[in-house]
Design an enzyme around this catalytic site. Sequence first.
Site, PDB file in Angstrom:
ATOM      1  CB  SER A  92      34.864  26.672 -18.421  1.00 23.46           C
ATOM      2  OG  SER A  92      35.469  27.945 -18.293  1.00 23.46           O
ATOM      3  CG  HIS A  96      31.824  39.092 -21.371  1.00 15.10           C
ATOM      4  ND1 HIS A  96      32.711  39.655 -20.485  1.00 15.10           N
ATOM      5  CD2 HIS A  96      32.490  38.057 -21.967  1.00 15.10           C
ATOM      6  CE1 HIS A  96      33.867  38.997 -20.540  1.00 15.10           C
ATOM      7  NE2 HIS A  96      33.755  38.032 -21.429  1.00 15.10           N
ATOM      8  CG  HIS A 106      35.679  32.605 -14.631  1.00  8.83           C
ATOM      9  ND1 HIS A 106      36.397  32.233 -13.519  1.00  8.83           N
ATOM     10  CD2 HIS A 106      35.903  31.656 -15.569  1.00  8.83           C
ATOM     11  CE1 HIS A 106      37.040  31.102 -13.769  1.00  8.83           C
ATOM     12  NE2 HIS A 106      36.750  30.735 -14.998  1.00  8.83           N
ATOM     13  CG  ASN A 108      36.806  25.831 -14.385  1.00 16.21           C
ATOM     14  OD1 ASN A 108      37.434  25.108 -13.618  1.00 16.21           O
ATOM     15  ND2 ASN A 108      36.677  25.570 -15.669  1.00 16.21           N
ATOM     16  NE  ARG A 110      40.718  23.489 -12.479  1.00 22.87           N
ATOM     17  CZ  ARG A 110      40.480  24.670 -11.931  1.00 22.87           C
ATOM     18  NH1 ARG A 110      39.348  25.294 -12.207  1.00 22.87           N
ATOM     19  NH2 ARG A 110      41.341  25.233 -11.108  1.00 22.87           N
ATOM     20  CG  HIS A 145      33.055  38.291  -1.335  1.00 16.89           C
ATOM     21  ND1 HIS A 145      34.143  37.455  -1.378  1.00 16.89           N
ATOM     22  CD2 HIS A 145      33.251  39.240  -2.279  1.00 16.89           C
ATOM     23  CE1 HIS A 145      34.993  37.896  -2.305  1.00 16.89           C
ATOM     24  NE2 HIS A 145      34.469  38.966  -2.867  1.00 16.89           N
ATOM     25  CG  HIS A 175      50.556  43.261 -16.922  1.00 16.64           C
ATOM     26  ND1 HIS A 175      49.874  42.088 -16.661  1.00 16.64           N
ATOM     27  CD2 HIS A 175      49.799  43.928 -17.835  1.00 16.64           C
ATOM     28  CE1 HIS A 175      48.777  42.047 -17.389  1.00 16.64           C
ATOM     29  NE2 HIS A 175      48.704  43.149 -18.109  1.00 16.64           N
ATOM     30  N   GLY A 258      45.542  20.557 -26.940  1.00 20.57           N
ATOM     31  CA  GLY A 258      44.936  20.416 -28.251  1.00 20.57           C
ATOM     32  C   GLY A 258      43.432  20.521 -28.239  1.00 20.57           C
ATOM     33  N   GLY A 259      42.905  21.301 -27.310  1.00 18.10           N
ATOM     34  CA  GLY A 259      41.468  21.485 -27.232  1.00 18.10           C
ATOM     35  C   GLY A 259      40.929  22.322 -28.378  1.00 18.10           C
TER      36      GLY A 259
END
Length: 321
Positions: A92, A96, A106, A108, A110, A145, A175, A258-259
């Site tokens: 990941s 900034h 960003h 990632n 996985r 893109h 929101h 629990g990382g």
Amino acid sequence: MTDINEVAAYLTDLQDRLCAAFETCDGQARFREDAWRRKDGGGGRTRAIEGGAVFEKGGVNYSHVHGDALPPAASARRPELAGRSFQALGVSVVMHPVNPYAPTSHANVRFFQAEKDGAEPVWWFGGGFDLTPVYPFDDDCRHWHQAAHDLCQPFGESVYAEHKRWCDEYFYLKHRQETRGIGGLFFDDLNDWDFKTCFAYMQAVGNGYQHAYVPIVEQRKDIPFGQREIEFQRYRRGRYVEFNLVYDRGTLFGLQSGGRTESILMSLPAVAHWRYDYQPEPGSEEARLADYLKPRDWLDAGSKPQGRTEQPTKPGTGAGD
């Protein structure tokens, strides 16, 4: 047949390559590494960079964790797998930059495998990358893109359109009624192809991210800027915080499993502001950002906004002064 060791070898190499590329781009700061172990199984290595000439804060994290039961965030789309043991590994990235004209990014990639005695393992890949500019350049949006489109092409004509649309829908602040940035690619639960092809696609996304992002930073990192641009950058980074803490499934998975908290929250910017009922000056560069925070076809020249195509030559000229 899956090969978790092969996936792990690729991911650790990807982490190494990305860190080297970002250190070269920065020219000053270096990544700090923290190797960690998870109490319930597995661990990882967190690499963070702060206070650089180019990058204010960033992280490139690798983790490989396992446990007795998939966390809710991982089984929400596959309720039939709830309760199975699992392995999850990935890289990941969040970067900034210092300069408000250089966008946050960003990425990632996985791999998950859910296991149960007497049953075939269920596996899938996920990942993607997205770009969050504060002062967008149309050329950057198109380059980003185009890189995403080109890496998808070997895997089918419809892949870019599908995974771009998924990205636009996923990185959306309901929101605020705006996208987090200009999108890119997002995919999850990928096992439609055989393991070799799915793995190859994940690698194409991981490798493509560097080629899409680093040239943009190199192009924008030395643009003059002033306090007005810094203030707006910090205000917009508040939106980044809101998304990661309210909606991001990766953040939820890390906390539920629990990382390591420091590694999970490394995606947050060093400084973010919230201003009550802030409204940008009509016609300003800050106001223009709203035109970019909605899905659009960046590869159709007729549909993109007529925005910035040249770099400002002095502080303030890009912020409506």
